[in-house]
Design a protein around this motif. Structure first.
Motif, short mmCIF file in Angstrom:
data_model
loop_
_atom_site.label_atom_id
_atom_site.label_comp_id
_atom_site.label_asym_id
_atom_site.label_seq_id
_atom_site.Cartn_x
_atom_site.Cartn_y
_atom_site.Cartn_z
N GLY A 79 13.44 -7.11 5.27
CA GLY A 79 13.21 -7.97 4.12
C GLY A 79 11.92 -8.75 4.20
O GLY A 79 11.30 -8.89 5.25
N GLY A 80 11.51 -9.26 3.06
CA GLY A 80 10.31 -10.08 2.96
C GLY A 80 10.32 -10.85 1.67
O GLY A 80 11.33 -10.91 0.96
N GLN A 81 9.19 -11.45 1.35
CA GLN A 81 9.06 -12.28 0.16
C GLN A 81 7.85 -11.84 -0.66
O GLN A 81 6.96 -11.15 -0.17
CB GLN A 81 8.90 -13.74 0.57
N LEU A 82 7.83 -12.26 -1.91
CA LEU A 82 6.71 -11.91 -2.78
C LEU A 82 5.39 -12.41 -2.22
O LEU A 82 4.37 -11.74 -2.31
CB LEU A 82 6.95 -12.47 -4.18
N HIS A 83 5.41 -13.61 -1.62
CA HIS A 83 4.15 -14.13 -1.07
C HIS A 83 3.64 -13.29 0.09
O HIS A 83 2.45 -13.32 0.40
CB HIS A 83 4.31 -15.60 -0.64
N ASP A 84 4.52 -12.52 0.74
CA ASP A 84 4.07 -11.63 1.81
C ASP A 84 3.05 -10.61 1.29
O ASP A 84 2.11 -10.24 1.99
CB ASP A 84 5.24 -10.89 2.43
N VAL A 85 3.27 -10.15 0.07
CA VAL A 85 2.35 -9.17 -0.52
C VAL A 85 0.97 -9.78 -0.69
O VAL A 85 -0.06 -9.17 -0.35
CB VAL A 85 2.90 -8.66 -1.87
N ILE A 86 0.92 -11.01 -1.18
CA ILE A 86 -0.36 -11.70 -1.36
C ILE A 86 -1.00 -12.00 0.00
O ILE A 86 -2.21 -11.80 0.20
CB ILE A 86 -0.16 -13.00 -2.15
N ASN A 87 -0.20 -12.46 0.94
CA ASN A 87 -0.74 -12.80 2.26
C ASN A 87 -1.31 -11.59 2.97
O ASN A 87 -2.37 -11.66 3.61
CB ASN A 87 0.35 -13.44 3.13
N MET A 88 -0.62 -10.45 2.87
CA MET A 88 -1.12 -9.23 3.53
C MET A 88 -2.34 -8.67 2.79
O MET A 88 -3.26 -8.13 3.41
CB MET A 88 -0.02 -8.18 3.61
N TYR A 89 -2.34 -8.79 1.48
CA TYR A 89 -3.51 -8.38 0.69
C TYR A 89 -4.73 -9.20 1.12
O TYR A 89 -5.83 -8.66 1.31
CB TYR A 89 -3.21 -8.59 -0.79
N ARG A 90 -4.54 -10.48 1.30
CA ARG A 90 -5.63 -11.36 1.73
C ARG A 90 -6.12 -11.00 3.14
O ARG A 90 -7.33 -10.94 3.39
CB ARG A 90 -5.18 -12.82 1.70
N LYS A 91 -5.21 -10.75 4.06
CA LYS A 91 -5.57 -10.55 5.47
C LYS A 91 -6.00 -9.12 5.78
O LYS A 91 -6.95 -8.90 6.54
CB LYS A 91 -4.40 -10.94 6.36
N TYR A 92 -5.29 -8.13 5.23
CA TYR A 92 -5.52 -6.74 5.60
C TYR A 92 -6.16 -5.89 4.51
O TYR A 92 -6.60 -4.78 4.78
CB TYR A 92 -4.20 -6.08 5.99
N GLY A 93 -6.17 -6.38 3.26
CA GLY A 93 -6.64 -5.55 2.16
C GLY A 93 -5.53 -4.68 1.61
O GLY A 93 -4.35 -5.05 1.65
N ALA A 94 -5.89 -3.52 1.10
CA ALA A 94 -4.91 -2.62 0.49
C ALA A 94 -5.46 -1.21 0.51
O ALA A 94 -6.67 -1.00 0.65
CB ALA A 94 -4.62 -3.05 -0.95
N VAL A 95 -4.56 -0.23 0.36
CA VAL A 95 -4.96 1.17 0.26
C VAL A 95 -4.11 1.84 -0.82
O VAL A 95 -3.00 1.38 -1.12
CB VAL A 95 -4.79 1.93 1.60
N PRO A 96 -4.59 2.92 -1.41
CA PRO A 96 -3.76 3.66 -2.37
C PRO A 96 -2.57 4.30 -1.65
O PRO A 96 -2.66 4.66 -0.48
CB PRO A 96 -4.71 4.73 -2.91
N ARG A 97 -1.49 4.47 -2.37
CA ARG A 97 -0.32 5.11 -1.76
C ARG A 97 -0.64 6.53 -1.32
O ARG A 97 -0.11 7.01 -0.31
CB ARG A 97 0.86 5.12 -2.73
N ASP A 98 -1.49 7.22 -2.05
CA ASP A 98 -1.85 8.59 -1.67
C ASP A 98 -2.49 8.64 -0.28
O ASP A 98 -2.40 9.65 0.42
CB ASP A 98 -2.83 9.19 -2.68
N VAL A 99 -3.13 7.57 0.11
CA VAL A 99 -3.79 7.51 1.42
C VAL A 99 -2.79 7.15 2.51
O VAL A 99 -2.89 7.64 3.64
CB VAL A 99 -4.94 6.49 1.38
N TYR A 100 -1.81 6.30 2.17
CA TYR A 100 -0.84 5.86 3.18
C TYR A 100 0.54 5.81 2.54
O TYR A 100 0.92 4.82 1.92
CB TYR A 100 -1.23 4.48 3.72
N THR A 101 1.29 6.90 2.68
CA THR A 101 2.62 6.98 2.07
C THR A 101 3.68 6.30 2.91
O THR A 101 4.73 5.89 2.40
CB THR A 101 3.04 8.44 1.84
N GLY A 102 3.44 6.21 4.23
CA GLY A 102 4.47 5.70 5.12
C GLY A 102 5.52 6.74 5.46
O GLY A 102 6.50 6.45 6.15
N LEU A 103 5.34 7.97 4.98
CA LEU A 103 6.30 9.05 5.23
C LEU A 103 5.76 9.94 6.34
O LEU A 103 5.19 11.01 6.09
CB LEU A 103 6.54 9.85 3.95
#
Length: 399
Positions: A119-143
């Motif tokens: 589990g996590g919180q909505l602010h986790d998405v913002i915090n991780m976006y701020r700290k780590y950035g983001a990638v497209p799902r096609d690049v990192y599916t997690g599968l």
């Protein structure tokens, strides 16, 4: 008397586990089964859209407690649209991976005194976006382990065991090596994050992709809640198990919740929404959530069987009732979703249009219609761009 076959049991259990931000007791599964009814709200409700803001396609979080990442990233995708950018599906598991690493660090620092799980919180998405950035799902599916959809239980069992061993620490003094073992285990299941990747013919890092393609300022987003035991229009730490980062939220009155959401939607802003979905009045299958006027335990069998066959009277919600439900565990922090619009039923009553992340298998192809009473009663937190706040409330908050 309602009857369920084995297929119904399996389907209901899968939906409920998929939507969970934390573990559920067995009585919550019973509630889910009770909501998996054979009646269809489509025959009893006639919804007319008032506002329907642009959003990306409905996703399916599979067997994972990553609703917060799916809803939070869906929210960011709509923010891209609002800002005139072409939306891209943001990798939900990239966000989750980074949260699990940061959560593991806090768990060890607190000698195990922290809730784990997916589990996590909505602010986790913002915090991780701020700290780590983001990638497209096609690049990192997690599968990275041969499945077509998320299935994180084995990984969670492995990482929980590693952290438990670290905290016990038979050497008496902790070395820095544990973080590598922990991170490598996560990456074995989800995949290693590429340092660079190509998107539309250009090379990016996760941080440059967030800055140049997504183009959102993390500091523009705020999270709010409403509890009587804290001063209104100030900040406080939201004391729920999945707030592992101890983030603070702005406290507003109960009626401010819907006033803010209404104002945001009318001005083109969608809203991230965290709530309780273990209620008798929440039906994923029927795509409707409301607060029944009569307690479920006092309903006749006929009333129980027809809860979602058309509009029903609702309980009058008060701040005292909202606070009591949170304090006695009637309200739990179960699930994250994305509010994208407003609709009216055949009687003129307003409902929020809510995008979920459990696929498109319900009566409204992955969306739900949720009453304002339900939102006032069962919201645990909500997130939006600060530009979506009414001016008077923004002034009270000092924004």
């Amino acid at each position: 008397m309602l009857k369920f076959n084995m297929k119904t049991l399996v389907v209901a259990a899968a939906f409920f586990i998929a939507g969970s931000g934390q573990s559920f007791a067995q009585d919550n599964l019973v509630r889910a089964l009770q909501n998996n009814r054979s009646d269809s709200s489509k025959f009893g409700f006639k919804f007319t859209e008032v506002i329907n803001l642009q959003n990306t396609s409905v996703k399916n979080q599979g067997s994972s407690g990553t609703c917060w990442s799916y809803s939070g990233n869906s929210f960011l995708e709509s923010e891209m649209i609002r800002n005139g950018r072409e939306p891209v599906e943001i990798s939900q598991l990239f966000t989750a991976r980074n949260v699990y690493i940061e959560k593991g660090k806090n768990y060890v620092r607190l000698h195990g005194g922290l809730s784990l799980g997916e589990g996590g919180q909505l602010h986790d998405v913002i915090n991780m976006y701020r700290k780590y950035g983001a990638v497209p799902r096609d690049v990192y599916t997690g599968l990275n382990y041969g499945t077509e959809g998320n299935k994180l239980a084995e990984m969670s069992a492995m990482t929980d065991a590693i952290l438990a061993a670290v905290v016990k620490n038979p050497n008496g003094k902790l070395t820095p090596n544990w973080i590598s073992a922990y991170t490598n285990t996560i990456d074995t299941y989800l995949g290693k994050v590429p340092e660079t990747f190509n998107y539309k013919g250009k090379s990016y890092t996760p941080k440059s992709f967030a800055k140049e393609v997504i183009g959102l300022n993390a500091d523009d987003y705020i999270e709010l809640s409403s509890f009587k035991d804290h001063p209104y229009y100030s900040k406080f730490t939201l004391l729920i198990p999945d707030n592992w980062s101890f983030d603070q939220v702005y406290n507003v009155s109960m009626t401010d919740i819907t006033a803010i959401i209404d104002h945001a939607l009318k001005n083109g802003y969608t809203v991230g929404w965290a709530t309780d979905v273990s209620e008798k009045g929440f039906s994923w299958k029927n795509g409707v959530a409301y607060v029944p006027e009569k307690a479920y335990e006092k309903m006749t069998e006929e009333e129980k069987a027809t809860m979602f066959n058309g509009p029903k009277p609702e309980l009058a919600i008060t701040e005292d009732l909202r606070q009591q439900a949170f304090d006695d565990y009637s309200t739990t922090d179960d699930h994250g979703m994305h509010i994208v619009g407003l609709a009216k039923d055949q009687n003129g009553k307003e409902y929020y249009i809510v995008k979920n992340s459990w696929g498109v298998s319900n009566d409204y192809n992955g969306y739900l219609y949720v009453t304002k009473a339900f939102v006032q009663f069962k919201t645990t937190a909500f997130m939006l761009h600060k530009g979506g706040l009414p001016k008077d409330i923004a002034k009270k908050l000092g924004l």
